[in-house]
Every structure is written in structure tokens, then in C-alpha cells.
Design an enzyme around this catalytic site. Sequence first.
Site, PDB file in Angstrom:
ATOM      1  N   CYS A  21       0.834  -1.189   0.000  1.00  0.00           N
ATOM      2  CA  CYS A  21       0.000   0.000   0.000  1.00  0.00           C
ATOM      3  C   CYS A  21       0.870   1.240   0.000  1.00  0.00           C
ATOM      4  O   CYS A  21       2.096   1.162   0.044  1.00  0.00           O
ATOM      5  CB  CYS A  21      -0.918   0.023   1.213  1.00  0.00           C
ATOM      6  SG  CYS A  21      -0.014   0.286   2.715  1.00  0.00           S
ATOM      7  N   CYS A  24       3.644   1.615   2.438  1.00  0.00           N
ATOM      8  CA  CYS A  24       4.901   0.901   2.167  1.00  0.00           C
ATOM      9  C   CYS A  24       5.783   1.745   1.247  1.00  0.00           C
ATOM     10  O   CYS A  24       7.000   1.803   1.403  1.00  0.00           O
ATOM     11  CB  CYS A  24       4.639  -0.421   1.460  1.00  0.00           C
ATOM     12  SG  CYS A  24       3.451  -1.459   2.270  1.00  0.00           S
ATOM     13  N   ASP A 438       3.911  21.235 -37.179  1.00  0.00           N
ATOM     14  CA  ASP A 438       4.878  21.395 -38.238  1.00  0.00           C
ATOM     15  C   ASP A 438       4.168  20.924 -39.514  1.00  0.00           C
ATOM     16  O   ASP A 438       3.203  20.177 -39.443  1.00  0.00           O
ATOM     17  CB  ASP A 438       6.075  20.528 -37.818  1.00  0.00           C
ATOM     18  CG  ASP A 438       6.898  20.066 -38.969  1.00  0.00           C
ATOM     19  OD1 ASP A 438       7.651  20.886 -39.480  1.00  0.00           O
ATOM     20  OD2 ASP A 438       6.787  18.889 -39.331  1.00  0.00           O
TER      21      ASP A 438
HETATM   22  N1  LIG Z   1      17.654  18.615 -47.619  1.00  0.00           N
HETATM   23  C1  LIG Z   1      17.220  19.789 -48.112  1.00  0.00           C
HETATM   24  N2  LIG Z   1      17.307  20.020 -49.419  1.00  0.00           N
HETATM   25  C2  LIG Z   1      16.892  21.182 -49.931  1.00  0.00           C
HETATM   26  N3  LIG Z   1      16.380  22.181 -49.225  1.00  0.00           N
HETATM   27  C3  LIG Z   1      16.264  22.024 -47.924  1.00  0.00           C
HETATM   28  C4  LIG Z   1      16.670  20.809 -47.285  1.00  0.00           C
HETATM   29  N4  LIG Z   1      16.438  20.952 -45.968  1.00  0.00           N
HETATM   30  C5  LIG Z   1      15.895  22.165 -45.802  1.00  0.00           C
HETATM   31  N5  LIG Z   1      15.796  22.823 -46.955  1.00  0.00           N
HETATM   32  C6  LIG Z   1      15.261  24.170 -47.206  1.00  0.00           C
HETATM   33  O1  LIG Z   1      15.020  24.803 -45.963  1.00  0.00           O
HETATM   34  C7  LIG Z   1      13.631  25.102 -45.826  1.00  0.00           C
HETATM   35  C8  LIG Z   1      13.224  24.943 -44.417  1.00  0.00           C
HETATM   36  O2  LIG Z   1      13.407  23.613 -44.028  1.00  0.00           O
HETATM   37  P1  LIG Z   1      12.686  23.037 -42.746  1.00  0.00           P
HETATM   38  O3  LIG Z   1      13.144  21.641 -42.602  1.00  0.00           O
HETATM   39  O4  LIG Z   1      12.884  23.968 -41.620  1.00  0.00           O
HETATM   40  O5  LIG Z   1      11.177  23.135 -43.107  1.00  0.00           O
HETATM   41  P2  LIG Z   1      10.216  22.213 -43.972  1.00  0.00           P
HETATM   42  O6  LIG Z   1      10.617  20.823 -43.837  1.00  0.00           O
HETATM   43  O7  LIG Z   1      10.100  22.742 -45.342  1.00  0.00           O
HETATM   44  O8  LIG Z   1       8.844  22.454 -43.308  1.00  0.00           O
HETATM   45  P3  LIG Z   1       8.361  22.019 -41.831  1.00  0.00           P
HETATM   46  O9  LIG Z   1       8.994  22.983 -40.925  1.00  0.00           O
HETATM   47  O10 LIG Z   1       6.908  22.164 -41.942  1.00  0.00           O
HETATM   48  O11 LIG Z   1       8.819  20.600 -41.613  1.00  0.00           O
HETATM   49  C9  LIG Z   1      12.924  24.155 -46.755  1.00  0.00           C
HETATM   50  O12 LIG Z   1      11.696  24.637 -47.183  1.00  0.00           O
HETATM   51  C10 LIG Z   1      13.923  24.086 -47.911  1.00  0.00           C
HETATM   52  O13 LIG Z   1      13.772  25.210 -48.720  1.00  0.00           O
END
Ligand SMILES: Nc1ncnc2c1ncn2[C@@H]1O[C@H](COP(=O)(O)OP(=O)(O)OP(=O)(O)O)[C@@H](O)[C@H]1O
Length: 756
Positions: A21, A24, A438
Site C-alpha cells: 500500500c 509501504c 509542423d
Molecule cells: N535537404 C534539403 N534540401 C533542400 N532544401 C532544404 C533541405 N532541408 C531544408 N531545406 C530548405 O530549408 C527550408 C526549411 O526547411 P525546414 O526543414 O525547416 O522546413 P520544412 O521541412 O520545409 O517544413 P516544416 O517545418 O513544416 O517541416 C525548406 O523549405 C527548404 O527550402
Amino acid sequence: MTTEPPPPIVTTDLTIGGMTCAACVRRVEKKLARLDGVSASVNLATGRVRVSHPPHVRHEELVAMVEQAGYTAALPKPRQDAADVPDAAHRQQRERLLITALLALPVLVLSMVPAWQFRNWQWLCFVLTAPVAVWGAWPFHVRALRGLRHSTATMDTLVSLGVAASFSWSAYALFLGGAGGPGMRMPFSLLPSAPDGVAHIYLEAAVGVPLFALAGRFLEARVRHGTGAALRSLAHLAAKEVSVREDGTERRIAIEELAAGQVFIVRPGERVATDGAVVEGRSAVDLSLVTGESEPVEVAPGSSVVGGAVNAGGLLLVRATAVGADTQLARITRLVTEAQAGKARAQRLADTVAGVFVPVVLTLAVTVLGFWLGAGADPQAAVTASVAVLVVACPCALGLATPTALMAATGRGAQLGVLVSGPRALEALRHIDTVVLDKTGTLTSGHMSVARVTAVPGGLGEETVLRLVGAVERGSEHPLGRAIAAYAERTLPGKPPLPQVSDFAATAGRGVRGLVDDRRVEVLAPDDALPTELAEALMAAETAAHTPVVVRVDGVTQALIAVGDVLRPGSYRAVHRLRRLGVRPVLATGDREAPARSVATALGIEEVHARHTPEEKARLVQELREQGRHVAAIGDGVNDAAALAGADLGIAMGTGADAAIGAADVTLVRGDIEALVDAVRLARRTLGTIRANLLWAFGYNAVTVPLAVVGLLNPMVAAVAMSASSLLVVANSLRLRAWQPSPARGRGPTASRKLP
Ligand SMILES: Nc1ncnc2c1ncn2[C@@H]1O[C@H](COP(=O)(O)OP(=O)(O)OP(=O)(O)O)[C@@H](O)[C@H]1O
């Protein structure tokens, strides 16, 4: 002046035997805390204690401390999960309960129905009661005595004393008090009464108290067992042996010998031994037992598969990417176990109260006896009142109120694909009124596809650019990167493999860069200074709500790639259902305004924050919190980890990056945000259940103890009331296990749709 760094703290889990309980719990925690630098948190429901201590404190010392408090302690056996109740102990408990019930029932019936009381009935009852009072209540006597040796009183002390007092008084009444005469009848009433001049027998209390206390314990163990079953079934999914292929030959090895990087074989119908990537073969795998996903998933070379999934179709060759404790299965199992090891605030309150409660009740029982005798009352009435106090005040219900509800709820959550990291998260979940969502991978599927590639005229040309970009993006885990890499691999004519990349770097929320064929390649969000052709392509992408990225080679802008995504099925319903629960949705994305708006409009979200870097997302969460809102942040990517960690509650998509999952308090295993709605509702229901349980447990004692003190409660009625109150609490918690999410989940007007 130099200051010593604080000593590091490690945690050790111990399984504790003999706790029954909340009193304890308090005892064990206090005892352990006497060691220097040690703090402990006991979970009564799992029978475990988590001890935080400096590394120099050895396990043996911890065990010795617990044993001094009158309990047993041991390091948990490997693979034994927190909710495991040893089967043998469970069986024994059931046998004791059954035999006690068989012996007790005639006694209860005869005592309560005077019309059936035949000549010498009371002697038959006495014979039936003796084994119950001694053997049936044996576990309580043993623990009470053990407590006594260490001068502590627990709930067991109350049960043991209650049985002993009512049985010895009855024996006295039968042998010396005139109650043993042939033909003697005892009326039964709620109030204690007896024929004039004859001592009353309380055999019904002597059987009722242990019977109901045993039943309460048994049910409690059942709850543990039931939740543990969910964990055990996860553990059983892990394969024991695996066939590996080496130099063209096949060999079977124990799963422990498998190393990451080795290639293993999965035949049709077999379980995938561990997490990995398919190198050869096509098939469908069934993940339903691991993540609850009901549809089989098609896999082909390059697809990742999860250990525990069942191969429904063809032969697969899989390269192991994670083994042992690093696999997703192990992580899920760990999360559920952790969840059950924590303790809610409400529970701490109950522990504190119960720790004070038992000594108070004992003092009260003695005082009542003394007072009635001192006031010249009949010894019969004095003993009755005192026994009734002992019996009725057992705080069993109080000890069961919180853990049973939490265990039932975390177990149910796991079944529904929601892993809650602990009671604290469950409490936070209940309170949230704002959720920062997101976009990519959370509201949208994250399975992006390249819609259009526009190369600058007179530049390197589309083909060369794609080769360079594809090579760099192969290193990215971002949905954009994966889409672009896949597109490049698929569309390049002739298909020589993509070149190697060096100096690869990804900046969360900005993009990626790397060195390919001695050229510096960058893929990133477009800025405003674009050549005319690309500016037009950008406008077109914006209108189509695609996500644009630009490619720069050696500092010169070469192309713009537009990438499209689809909404997740269920996002629309999830957002609307959240709103109906009073939770305000806020969209925060690293993407540009146009795709963000398009998603927000499609889902009916008014508040949109586009082009937010990971830091800005975290700051937004902070600002909302400063406004007094209870904020949950939900995301899937590395770019969301800071926001998740900074929120009142971080929620990760189980399909997302490990960084996000690591920063989260709650994981939605299937990556289905409708599960969040279910989670909020389940959390609200759970806290409601706990509150009702506590209110009932406290209220019950507040009413019955005074009645017993003034001599207005028959010990038999007290026994029934005490046990009924525990059973009610357990039954109320168990209802959570049958809790249903809304039936229309996953259906409705939201087939996966193209954006916009
Ligand atoms: N691997 C990648 N290749 C090309 N562009 C990229 C890459 N990662 C990020 N970016 C650029 O950076 C921006 C922001 O990326 P982030 O990951 O913050 O957001 P997201 O994935 O587009 O959206 P969310 O925030 O909704 O996930 C993207 O929209 C893109 O333009």
C-alpha cells in the site's frame, strides 16, 4: 576559488517484494533517502523503485536498506519488464483467494440470515473461520509482523489486526461469553447489537476482511498483468535466430550475433529479425503488431523495414541497420516500461497522506477502545468500535487510485499507437490548449515528389545539375532531400551511379551542401535574387503550392526544383477534432508562405508562421507559453527537436527522425496525427478517473471512520465497505482499458488529397 563539480548521478531500478500500500511506498522511499545523495521513487503498481544515487553507492547497499525496511529487493532480471507479475505468484494468489472464498461464504451467509441459523451453527462458522483467519490472512500477518520488527505500520497491519481482533473476540465470546450455547441466534443489523447479556461474535468480519483484501490484491495484480501482457507481446516479436548470407552461403546464427551492416534473409511469412534496409527482393510487410498500422506496406530495394514486421510476400535480403537496444522495437518497449516507472503528482499526494494515515488510525483505534472502556461502556461495545475503526480505515483504495488508472491508460495508449513517456506527460497532455504543428511530414505525408526542374538557360543543364543535386541529397534525411535524390536516381538516362559526395553538411531548416566532382553544390531555400527564368518558375511553384528549392554550383544559381506533397489522410479531421476539444492549432513551418497557406487553408488553420528557422519555432513556442498557454509542439524532423523540447509537451511522429523522437514526451507510433486527438481525450479521461478514485477513497474514509469511532458501525459492514471501496476503484480504472477512440477515426471526408 575552485568549486568541485557535483558528483554524477546514476539510476538503478530494483524490484521490491512485499509492498502492498501507499504506506509501504513511503517507507521504502524514506529509507533509501537516508543514504547520502540518494533519492528514490517507488511505483506500487509495477512493484519497482527507481533510485537515483552517486555511482559509489553499490546495489548491495540499496538492497540492504530496502530489506531493513522490511521488504525484499533485487535487481530486475534481464528482459523482465516492469509490469511482469511472476505467473507462479499470481496462481498462488488466486488459489488462496478461491479457498478463502469457499470457506468464507457459508460464514457470511449464516451470520447475515438469522432464519438459517441452525442449532450450533456458530461452532460450524468458527471451524470454517479459523483457517481463513490464520492461513487466508497469512500474507497480511507476515507483512504486518515484518513491519512490526522495524516498528512500522502499514495497511497490512490494519488488516492483520482487524482479523486478529475480531477472531479472538469471537473465540472469547463463544468459549467464555455465552455465545456458544446451542440454539443461540444472532440477529444481523447494520448497527452492532447482540442478544442481551451475550457477547457478540464477529466471525463474519474475521472472514470478510481477508476475503475482500485478497480480492483487491488479486484484481490489482490482474491490472498489472494485463498491461504487462502488451509489453510481453512486443518482446515476443523479437526474433531469436536469423539466417545471414555471407560469401554466397547461408548460415543460421543467434540474433545476438547479428551485427549492423550484415545482410540477412527474410523468407515469406518470417519475421524481420531487426531494423534494416532491403537490398534485394520485393514484398509487402505487415507492421500491424509493431506499430498497429493495418495495411501491409510494399517494400523494394532501398526501403527500410522494422524488426518484428512480418514478411507477407516474397524473399527479401535485408542489410541490418540497427541491432539490439537500438532497434525501434526495443525503443518502443523501453518507452512503455519507462512510462510505467514514473509517478504522477497526484500519486505523491496519496502516498504522503497514507504514510500519515496508518499511524493515526492505529492511535485512533487504541484511543477509542480506551475511551469507551474508561467511560464505563460495555467492553463488547468498546471492542466493536475499535475493531470497526481498524477495518474500515484501511487505505487500500487510496493506494490503488492513481497507479491502476495510469497503468490502464498507458497500456491502452500503447495499443492505440500512442506512447506516453510517463505520468507527467499524461498530465501535460490533458492540459494542452494550443498545439504548434509542423507542416512537412506532420500534416503532410512527407512522401514528397519532384514536380518540376527548371534549369537556367546556358547553365550546366538539367542532367548535370540533377546528378550533382542527387548526389548531395542522398545524404539528407529530410523529406525534400529524399524526394530529390529518388527523382535523380530514377530519371537520369543511362544510369551510371550517382557520384560520391564529400564535405557533406546539412543545416536544419536551411538546406544541404557538399562537394561533388570537385564542385561545391548547395541546395537551399530560394532567396529573392533569382535569374528571370527561375523567378518565373518560382511564381509557378508558389501558385501550385509546391515547395521550391534552388541549386547553386560553385556559387552560381543553376536550377529551381519544385517539390509537391500531399496532405496526410486524417489531418483535416485531426485539426477539427482538436479545435472541438478546445485546442488552438498553430502552423509553424520552415517552408515558404504559399505552400504553408495552402495547407492551412485546406485544413482550416488560421494562424500560420512560415519561413521559421528551428530557433524561431522554439521561440514561438516560448512566446505562446509566456502568454499563459499550455503548448504542445508536434513534429517529425531534426528541425523540430528544439521546439519539441521547449514545449510543455513534445509530440513526435513515430515515422520521423530519431532526434525528434528523442526530444518528445509522446510518440505517435503510426505517424497519424489523429492519434493525438485520441491521446488528449484518453489523458483527460484518465485524469478524470484518477480524480474520481481519489475523491471516492478520501470521501469514504471521511464518512466511515467517524461512524466507527462513535460505535455506529458493525465490523462486518466495515469490512464489506472497505473492500467494496477498493474494488470500485480498481473497476473504475479498468474501464480505461476498454476506452474507445471515436469510431469514425481514419475515415471521413479526407482521403489523401493533392495540394492545393
Ligand atoms: N535537404 C534539403 N534540401 C533542400 N532544401 C532544404 C533541405 N532541408 C531544408 N531545406 C530548405 O530549408 C527550408 C526549411 O526547411 P525546414 O526543414 O525547416 O522546413 P520544412 O521541412 O520545409 O517544413 P516544416 O517545418 O513544416 O517541416 C525548406 O523549405 C527548404 O527550402
